[in-house]
Design a protein around this motif. Structure first.
Motif, PDB file in Angstrom:
ATOM      1  N   ALA A   1      23.605   6.443 -22.478  1.00  0.00           N
ATOM      2  CA  ALA A   1      22.811   5.718 -23.480  1.00  0.00           C
ATOM      3  C   ALA A   1      23.725   4.916 -24.398  1.00  0.00           C
ATOM      4  CB  ALA A   1      21.964   6.687 -24.289  1.00  0.00           C
TER       5      ALA A   1
ATOM      6  N   PHE B   1      25.377   2.143 -22.346  1.00  0.00           N
ATOM      7  CA  PHE B   1      24.406   1.133 -21.940  1.00  0.00           C
ATOM      8  C   PHE B   1      24.153   0.174 -23.098  1.00  0.00           C
ATOM      9  CE2 PHE B   1      20.117  -0.555 -21.708  1.00  0.00           C
ATOM     10  CZ  PHE B   1      20.153  -1.169 -20.473  1.00  0.00           C
ATOM     11  N   VAL B   2      23.960   0.741 -24.270  1.00  0.00           N
ATOM     12  CA  VAL B   2      23.633  -0.111 -25.409  1.00  0.00           C
ATOM     13  C   VAL B   2      24.807  -0.984 -25.813  1.00  0.00           C
ATOM     14  CG1 VAL B   2      23.098  -0.083 -27.857  1.00  0.00           C
ATOM     15  CG2 VAL B   2      21.785   1.303 -26.270  1.00  0.00           C
ATOM     16  N   THR B   3      26.016  -0.387 -25.897  1.00  0.00           N
ATOM     17  CA  THR B   3      27.148  -1.230 -26.276  1.00  0.00           C
ATOM     18  C   THR B   3      27.390  -2.293 -25.203  1.00  0.00           C
ATOM     19  OG1 THR B   3      28.416   0.692 -25.603  1.00  0.00           O
ATOM     20  CG2 THR B   3      28.488   0.156 -27.912  1.00  0.00           C
TER      21      THR B   3
ATOM     22  N   ALA C   1      25.040  -3.563 -23.308  1.00  0.00           N
ATOM     23  CA  ALA C   1      23.930  -4.514 -23.387  1.00  0.00           C
ATOM     24  C   ALA C   1      24.106  -5.477 -24.551  1.00  0.00           C
ATOM     25  CB  ALA C   1      22.608  -3.775 -23.524  1.00  0.00           C
ATOM     26  N   VAL C   2      24.452  -4.962 -25.727  1.00  0.00           N
ATOM     27  CA  VAL C   2      24.578  -5.879 -26.867  1.00  0.00           C
ATOM     28  C   VAL C   2      25.787  -6.797 -26.699  1.00  0.00           C
ATOM     29  CG1 VAL C   2      23.267  -4.547 -28.563  1.00  0.00           C
ATOM     30  CG2 VAL C   2      25.707  -4.140 -28.322  1.00  0.00           C
TER      31      VAL C   2
ATOM     32  N   THR D   1      24.636  -9.393 -24.324  1.00  0.00           N
ATOM     33  CA  THR D   1      23.774 -10.382 -24.975  1.00  0.00           C
ATOM     34  C   THR D   1      24.646 -11.367 -25.728  1.00  0.00           C
ATOM     35  OG1 THR D   1      22.178  -8.610 -25.312  1.00  0.00           O
ATOM     36  CG2 THR D   1      21.769 -10.659 -26.485  1.00  0.00           C
ATOM     37  N   ALA D   2      25.645 -10.834 -26.447  1.00  0.00           N
ATOM     38  CA  ALA D   2      26.542 -11.705 -27.198  1.00  0.00           C
ATOM     39  C   ALA D   2      27.216 -12.698 -26.255  1.00  0.00           C
ATOM     40  CB  ALA D   2      27.591 -10.870 -27.932  1.00  0.00           C
TER      41      ALA D   2
ATOM     42  N   SER E   1      26.144 -13.821 -23.354  1.00  0.00           N
ATOM     43  CA  SER E   1      25.245 -14.831 -22.795  1.00  0.00           C
ATOM     44  C   SER E   1      25.058 -15.971 -23.802  1.00  0.00           C
ATOM     45  CB  SER E   1      23.909 -14.224 -22.374  1.00  0.00           C
ATOM     46  OG  SER E   1      23.177 -13.822 -23.498  1.00  0.00           O
ATOM     47  N   PHE E   2      25.116 -15.650 -25.082  1.00  0.00           N
ATOM     48  CA  PHE E   2      25.057 -16.701 -26.089  1.00  0.00           C
ATOM     49  C   PHE E   2      26.392 -17.440 -26.196  1.00  0.00           C
ATOM     50  CE2 PHE E   2      21.265 -14.653 -27.571  1.00  0.00           C
ATOM     51  CZ  PHE E   2      20.563 -15.635 -28.235  1.00  0.00           C
TER      52      PHE E   2
ATOM     53  N   GLY F   1      19.059 -11.024 -15.322  1.00  0.00           N
ATOM     54  CA  GLY F   1      18.124 -10.680 -16.398  1.00  0.00           C
ATOM     55  C   GLY F   1      17.063  -9.714 -15.886  1.00  0.00           C
TER      56      GLY F   1
ATOM     57  N   PHE G   1      18.571  -6.314 -15.183  1.00  0.00           N
ATOM     58  CA  PHE G   1      18.854  -5.672 -16.445  1.00  0.00           C
ATOM     59  C   PHE G   1      17.572  -5.108 -17.060  1.00  0.00           C
ATOM     60  CE2 PHE G   1      20.134  -6.244 -21.037  1.00  0.00           C
ATOM     61  CZ  PHE G   1      20.936  -5.128 -21.040  1.00  0.00           C
ATOM     62  N   PHE G   2      16.508  -5.868 -16.895  1.00  0.00           N
ATOM     63  CA  PHE G   2      15.212  -5.430 -17.391  1.00  0.00           C
ATOM     64  C   PHE G   2      14.780  -4.146 -16.683  1.00  0.00           C
ATOM     65  CE2 PHE G   2      12.289  -8.269 -19.871  1.00  0.00           C
ATOM     66  CZ  PHE G   2      11.650  -7.211 -20.475  1.00  0.00           C
TER      67      PHE G   2
ATOM     68  N   ALA H   1      16.726  -1.321 -18.056  1.00  0.00           N
ATOM     69  CA  ALA H   1      16.280  -0.870 -19.381  1.00  0.00           C
ATOM     70  C   ALA H   1      14.998  -0.056 -19.274  1.00  0.00           C
ATOM     71  CB  ALA H   1      16.069  -2.081 -20.289  1.00  0.00           C
TER      72      ALA H   1
END
Lengths: 345, 433
Positions: free
Chosen positions: B59, B62-64, B66-67, B70-71, B73-74, B99, B102-103, B106
């Motif tokens: 968990a 995964f979150v670190t 994922a964020v 996300t960073a 991809s921007f 995407g 990844f969905f 999640a």
């Protein structure tokens, strides 16, 4: 296929605003709660958002990916002129995400919880404000388009597009909207006896949303904002806003009667109408600069790309949406089935 | 610092961190479901405890992952808008599929984490498998997009315009398979050895030996198998690079002059001024053989390429040597583990555990070195032979400030995650068996 892509673009935006917005709003509600209520809210948020919170935020990735694949020229303006607020949003998303996990998965409960809580609450407020500011920036008319950025000052090119009163107002409006969505959601999820906490929050949020919306419009009108003028001249946009206002009545009746599914549907519908109004009044000219409007459909990707993207989205949607629905249902986020069994809920 | 350098450093920095988080987030679910499977089969409580401990790690990572993803991809757009404007439509397909994957991940994670005692046992376990599979799919798709930067295909480049775009062909570019295979094996090797090393340390210290030995065995099995397979994939990669990016191969080997029967340099210190490699070990004809399967084949040297089209040779060479060296060590360690299964006495020897403690960070060092080879080796191009990195960078000045901000945030995050993991293990050790 272009319409399929546009549909998914707007659909992702809508879901991000509703699901991601409710998620941000939960942090805002927690921020503006008394210490005792914060504890209750923290627990409730974990129970309600825990299983779905990551999924809520993937919509923005889908949104960004669709933009860069299909509408590269539009995306280019976004990432160049709005670089600074987007970077702040990223930092907000990062800190908020890790704070959420840290505070629920840290093996030891001690003072560090205070830090995680603070990180979570503050980034929950700042991130949607800047998201709103980005959207506000796109329609504020302050973006200066030029072939050569060096002819502009740093302020003109990279700060004024988003750091102006109109954008800030839109940012605050969006944050209020998030708080509104979240309070309506939390009413139905709170432990029994605690509903009133969130009913009160929902009341305050409704008033703030209304007042912020009004101020934004009056300010925009007084300053001859192209967006506001176009909005007021468009009968569909005005119609959508009127219906959105009228929905407040059934929304509050359902909240009072404790019909949580219906109240959520009304809240979601309201946000849909607000977005719809913003879209129809200017579509497809979604970037308004100092001199002209930039169409979303300017210089879009060639058909071969749009077709493949459209097919990918249809397939992806067919896989994801049932899974997502099942997830929401499994963890009782969607009470429709329950309601069928028990009409009194 | 110039804007371009700041942008490159920021990209490098965020990638270095994302790769670690993402790999652990991608591979650990497999350890978790194996342990979970053993619990379902044996009902041995130790496996349940282990599964739940690993699930927390999954968990958090995964979150670190994922964020930070996300960073990224921007950031692709924020730092390289000119690149994304043209490349976005061409390589959008792997990203949109990623995407979706990844969905799915999640959603599956939501089911898994919150599904204990709520979902049917087998379905619950299966959602864990989905986490792992969709994670690997995401990794492969992102690497496919990177492969396109190394071997751009699926379009015609005419007068500075990208025409006749075929997104499917772009995704299935010539480099996608070799790169994805190499990266997936690397992720399993690095994570396997890292996780195994952490548990080996606990055994070494004599804490909850039964639980940590079981954990070690699961993690190291994945790591060892991947490490033993990796040289095969490395060979495929080398041949591919020799064909498509000869300048990168030359830089990897610090090979300046074109020659037949080129020797393979092991180690050595590169002097770009004199174009010499000192203190190296040279194996005659080996580079020609590794690159083309023929001891006499001609290998092009750096001097055959225009000066402004060569990457930074020392960095690429050292990174490559590091990667290959560590790869060799880990492969041998993998064999040691399989031998130890026959010679159970080794498990009681503390030196055995110390060995795996020391190996723990190596996989990730090799993995980062490998990415440095790929990315620095492609410079000065952002799209090989099509677009230069300097032409893709954002016109916004002052990126250096955003770079410093990211450094602070990511370093803090890494310290925080490490600290959280230490706390998890402490609590795990303190629990009663």
């Amino acid at each position: 296929m272009l319409y399929v892509v546009l549909f998914f673009l707007i659909f992702s935006l809508y879901l991000y605003v509703v699901l991601g917005g409710a998620d941000y709003g939960a942090g805002i509600v927690e921020l503006f709660s008394s210490e005792e209520n914060q504890k209750i809210t923290k627990k409730t948020i974990y129970r309600v958002m825990g299983p779905v919170w990551e999924a809520n935020h993937i919509w923005i990735i889908i949104l960004i990916v669709i933009l860069w694949i299909a509408f590269p020229a539009y995306y280019n303006i976004l990432v160049v002129n709005l670089h600074i607020p987007l970077t702040i949003i990223l930092l907000g998303v990062t800190l908020r995400g890790v704070a959420f996990v840290f505070r629920h998965y840290d093996a030891v409960i001690d003072n560090s919880q205070k830090l995680y809580d603070a990180m979570f609450k503050v980034s929950s407020l700042i991130t949607p404000i800047f998201l709103g500011m980005v959207f506000g920036g796109l329609i504020s008319g302050e973006i200066r388009l030029t072939e050569d950025v060096s002819t502009l000052t740093f302020y003109e090119a990279f700060v004024r597009p988003w750091c102006n009163i109109f954008s800030i107002l839109v940012g605050l409006f969006f944050a209020a909207l998030c708080a509104f969505l979240s309070s309506v959601l939390l009413i139905g999820e709170s432990e029994s006896g605690k509903e009133n906490i969130y009913v009160r929050k929902a009341t305050i949020a409704t008033i703030v949303v209304f007042v912020m919306g009004l101020i934004t419009f009056i300010y925009g009108y007084a300053n001859e904002s192209t967006f506001v003028k176009g909005f007021i001249m468009d009968p569909y946009a005005i119609g959508a806003m009127v219906i959105s206002g009228l929905i407040l009545i059934p929304l509050w009746i359902t909240i009072k009667r404790g019909r949580r599914v219906l109240s959520r549907l009304f809240a979601g519908l309201q946000v849909f109408l607000i977005l719809l109004a913003a879209f129809v009044s200017h579509f497809p000219n979604i970037i308004i600069t100092d001199t002209h409007s930039v169409s979303l459909l300017d210089n879009i990707a060639p058909d071969s790309v749009i077709n493949v993207l459209g097919i990918s989205l249809i397939i992806g949607g067919a896989v994801i949406l049932p899974g997502l629905f099942h997830l929401l249902k499994s963890f009782k986020m969607i009470k429709i089935l329950e309601q069928h069994n028990n009409p009194s809920v | 610092m110039e804007n371009l350098d700041a942008a490159r450093l920021q990209m490098a920095f965020t990638l270095i961190f994302h790769i670690v988080f993402a790999c652990i987030g991608m591979v650990m679910p497999f350890f978790m479901v194996v342990s979970h499977y053993k619990w379902l089969k044996t009902k041995d409580q130790t496996y349940l405890t282990l599964t739940k401990a690993w699930q927390k790690g999954v968990a958090i990572f995964f979150v670190t992952g994922a964020v930070s993803g996300t960073a990224l991809s921007f950031e692709l757009g924020l730092l390289w808008p000119e690149f994304m404007k043209h490349a976005g439509p061409i390589i959008g397909m792997p990203f949109s599929l990623e995407g979706a994957a990844f969905f799915v991940e999640a959603i599956a994670l939501g089911f898994y984490l919150y599904g204990w005692n709520k979902l049917p046992e087998k379905f619950h376990w299966f959602t864990g498998v989905i986490i792992g599979l969709s994670g690997v799919a995401s990794g492969i798709l992102v690497v496919a997009a990177n492969g396109w930067m190394n071997s751009p295909s699926g379009f015609d480049y005419i007068d500075g315009q990208f025409l006749n775009i075929d997104p499917v062909q772009a995704m299935l570019n010539p480099a996608w398979f070799t790169q994805a295979l190499h990266m997936t094996l690397a992720a399993f090797t690095a994570t396997g050895f890292a996780v195994a090393g952490i548990h080996a340390y606990q055994v070494f210290k004599g804490r909850r030996v039964k639980l940590h030995t079981k954990a070690f065995k699961i993690a190291i099995t994945f790591g060892a198998i991947a490490a033993i397979l990796q040289p095969i994939s490395g060979d495929i990669s080398a041949k591919d690079i020799a064909e498509r990016q000869p300048v990168k191969l030359a830089a990897m080997e610090a090979h300046y002059n074109t020659e037949k029967g080129a020797p393979l340099y092991i180690g050595g210190i590169v002097n770009p001024e004199t174009q010499e490699v000192k203190y190296k070990l040279a194996i005659p004809g080996m580079l020609s053989f590794l690159a083309f399967g023929d001891f006499d084949a001609e290998v092009k040297g750096l001097n055959d390429f225009p000066e402004d089209e060569r990457p930074n040779v020392p960095i690429v060479h050292y990174a490559f040597q590091t990667m290959v060296g560590i790869g060799g060590i880990l492969m041998l360690a993998g064999l040691v583990y399989f031998i130890s299964l026959k010679r159970k006495k080794w498990f009681t020897n503390n030196k055995y555990w110390l060995l795996f403690v020391l190996l723990a960070p190596l996989g990730f060092i090799a993995l980062e070195a490998g990415w440095i080879v790929t990315e620095v080796g492609r410079q000065p191009w952002i799209i090989h032979k099509i677009m230069r990195t300097k032409d893709a960078v954002t016109p916004m000045p002052g990126i250096v400030f955003s770079f410093y901000t990211y450094v602070v945030v990511y370093v803090t995050l890494s310290i925080a995650v490490t600290w959280l993991m230490i706390r998890q293990i402490k609590v795990l050790n303190a629990k009663n068996n």
